[in-house]
Design a protein around this motif. Structure first.
Motif, PDB file in Angstrom:
ATOM      1  N   VAL A 277       0.665  46.094   1.518  1.00 54.52           N
ATOM      2  CA  VAL A 277      -0.267  46.934   2.289  1.00 54.52           C
ATOM      3  C   VAL A 277      -1.697  46.735   1.798  1.00 54.52           C
ATOM      4  O   VAL A 277      -2.632  46.605   2.601  1.00 54.52           O
ATOM      5  N   ILE A 278      -1.876  46.709   0.488  1.00 51.18           N
ATOM      6  CA  ILE A 278      -3.224  46.464  -0.050  1.00 51.18           C
ATOM      7  C   ILE A 278      -3.720  45.084   0.357  1.00 51.18           C
ATOM      8  O   ILE A 278      -4.888  44.914   0.747  1.00 51.18           O
ATOM      9  N   PHE A 279      -2.838  44.098   0.306  1.00 52.28           N
ATOM     10  CA  PHE A 279      -3.219  42.717   0.614  1.00 52.28           C
ATOM     11  C   PHE A 279      -3.718  42.574   2.047  1.00 52.28           C
ATOM     12  O   PHE A 279      -4.846  42.131   2.283  1.00 52.28           O
ATOM     13  N   PHE A 280      -2.880  42.968   3.023  1.00 45.93           N
ATOM     14  CA  PHE A 280      -3.300  42.703   4.401  1.00 45.93           C
ATOM     15  C   PHE A 280      -4.347  43.696   4.891  1.00 45.93           C
ATOM     16  O   PHE A 280      -5.193  43.351   5.732  1.00 45.93           O
ATOM     17  N   THR A 281      -4.356  44.927   4.358  1.00 45.58           N
ATOM     18  CA  THR A 281      -5.389  45.890   4.755  1.00 45.58           C
ATOM     19  C   THR A 281      -6.747  45.468   4.200  1.00 45.58           C
ATOM     20  O   THR A 281      -7.775  45.584   4.886  1.00 45.58           O
ATOM     21  N   SER A 282      -6.776  44.972   2.954  1.00 43.25           N
ATOM     22  CA  SER A 282      -8.022  44.454   2.382  1.00 43.25           C
ATOM     23  C   SER A 282      -8.528  43.262   3.185  1.00 43.25           C
ATOM     24  O   SER A 282      -9.744  43.097   3.374  1.00 43.25           O
ATOM     25  N   LYS A 283      -7.592  42.463   3.665  1.00 39.93           N
ATOM     26  CA  LYS A 283      -7.973  41.275   4.435  1.00 39.93           C
ATOM     27  C   LYS A 283      -8.615  41.663   5.757  1.00 39.93           C
ATOM     28  O   LYS A 283      -9.669  41.120   6.128  1.00 39.93           O
ATOM     29  N   ILE A 284      -8.019  42.628   6.466  1.00 41.64           N
ATOM     30  CA  ILE A 284      -8.620  43.002   7.752  1.00 41.64           C
ATOM     31  C   ILE A 284      -9.902  43.807   7.537  1.00 41.64           C
ATOM     32  O   ILE A 284     -10.816  43.766   8.371  1.00 41.64           O
ATOM     33  N   ALA A 285      -9.993  44.517   6.399  1.00 38.86           N
ATOM     34  CA  ALA A 285     -11.246  45.215   6.083  1.00 38.86           C
ATOM     35  C   ALA A 285     -12.334  44.215   5.744  1.00 38.86           C
ATOM     36  O   ALA A 285     -13.508  44.373   6.138  1.00 38.86           O
TER      37      ALA A 285
END
Length: 362
Positions: free
Chosen positions: A75-83
């Motif tokens: 969740v941190i990985f892909f949410t940071s990516k879209i952020a």
């Protein structure tokens, strides 16, 4: 379901699966390097046996263990990516609130939670049984003392007690056995034997060199004999102190065992209660860890994804640390197992609410 929900949910599940798939081979490689010499020493073990009876269950057990960590990192990985790609800013610009933004995460967390609940309550205990049997059979040194429990005291009911000097779980034999039945505080019947053995075929206990004593109103009656097959209200597993016993029972079996043990007057069942409660608390932590991860990663930070991952992994290890402490303390006789098991979720749940409210205001 909107296109946005499908997009985030797809990212959620695919990232989770990817992290889990990456973690498991690392765990298997480390385990193989540690145990390869012991595998080779057992000449009767084939590669097929090792895979089928050990590593299949290893994947089930450790995959379930890694699930919260894998979810949190994913969740941190892909949410940071879209952020980082300013997609979150675009979503907020479309007047989609942070609460609405959490909807696909909630759906994804629910899917993972139900999978984890099914695994914890029914699948993992069965895998634990086969996995532990393999370890005891092939990987542990044969040690007689590991299989012997000494000075066994057990209350079978309000007025029934048994005692054994020692019990061997490998041979299902005990020595210096006695059974006592009381009427209030008055002893009414006593059965003693030099040896007791469980006969699986007949589901009875066989007593060798036994003595029966009946305490009547005006006299005592004593019978002696060489062999006696009798029914007693306990089973061999009730006589052994095995830490893995609770982990090898499904939740229905574990609940039944706890009720039977309580009826027999066993006081400290917290080890079993901790295992039972943990099977629900860990999957529920999926929601808490997901919301913490989203709240941490939904904002674009200086330092990018690395900072988010560092903060997230630190929080994850703090959670695991508190979880282990809670399990140890919960197993103590003087503590409330239910409260101790849920305490890490309560603390991190408060943190999740705080982070959510702070993000929802912006």
């Amino acid at each position: 379901m909107r296109i946005l929900d499908k997009y985030i949910l797809k990212k959620f599940l695919s990232s989770f699966a990817l992290v889990l798939v990456l973690l498991l081979p690392i765990a298997i490689a480390i385990d193989v390097s540690e145990k390869i010499d012991r595998f080779l020493r057992n000449v009767d073990l084939t590669v097929g046996d090792i895979i089928k009876d050990y590593y299949v269950h290893f994947v089930v057990i450790f995959g379930n263990t890694f699930m919260p960590l894998a979810l949190f990192i994913a969740v941190i990985f892909f949410t940071s990516k879209i952020a980082g790609n300013t997609e979150v800013i675009a979503i907020h610009s479309a007047k989609i609130s942070f609460t609405r933004f959490l909807k696909p995460y909630f759906i994804g967390a629910t899917i993972v939670t139900f999978i984890a609940l099914g695994m914890n309550h029914f699948v993992v205990p069965k895998s634990n049984k086969t996995y532990n049997h393999f370890i005891k059979t092939y990987l542990k040194k044969k040690n007689y003392s590991q299989n012997v429990t000494t000075n066994v005291n057990l209350q079978l009911g309000p007025d029934e007690y048994i005692y054994l000097k020692s019990y061997n779980s490998n041979t299902n034999q005990g020595y210096k056995f006695s059974y006592e039945k009381f009427d209030g505080i008055k002893l009414k019947y006593k059965l003693m034997s030099e040896n007791i053995r469980w006969v699986e075929k007949d589901t009875t206990f066989r007593l060798n060199t036994y003595k029966q004593r009946f305490l009547l109103e005006d006299r005592d009656s004593i019978n002696v004999g060489i062999k006696l097959d009798t029914l007693l209200n306990f089973r061999p597993k009730d006589l052994i102190n095995v830490d893995d016993l609770a982990k090898e029972m499904t939740s229905f079996e574990l609940k039944k065992y706890i009720v039977q043990a309580e009826n027999r007057g066993i006081n400290n069942l917290n080890t079993y209660l901790v295992e039972l409660y943990k099977r629900t608390s860990l999957p529920i932590s999926t929601y808490i860890l997901t919301f913490i991860a989203v709240c941490l990663a939904a904002k674009k930070r200086r330092g990018g994804m690395g900072i988010n991952l560092a903060i997230g992994i630190t929080l994850m290890f703090i959670y695991v640390f508190f979880l282990k402490i809670a399990e140890v303390l919960g197993a103590g006789a003087e503590t409330n197992a239910l409260v101790m098991v849920w305490l890490p979720n309560i603390f991190f749940g408060i943190l999740a609410i705080y982070l959510y409210l702070r993000n929802a205001k912006n």
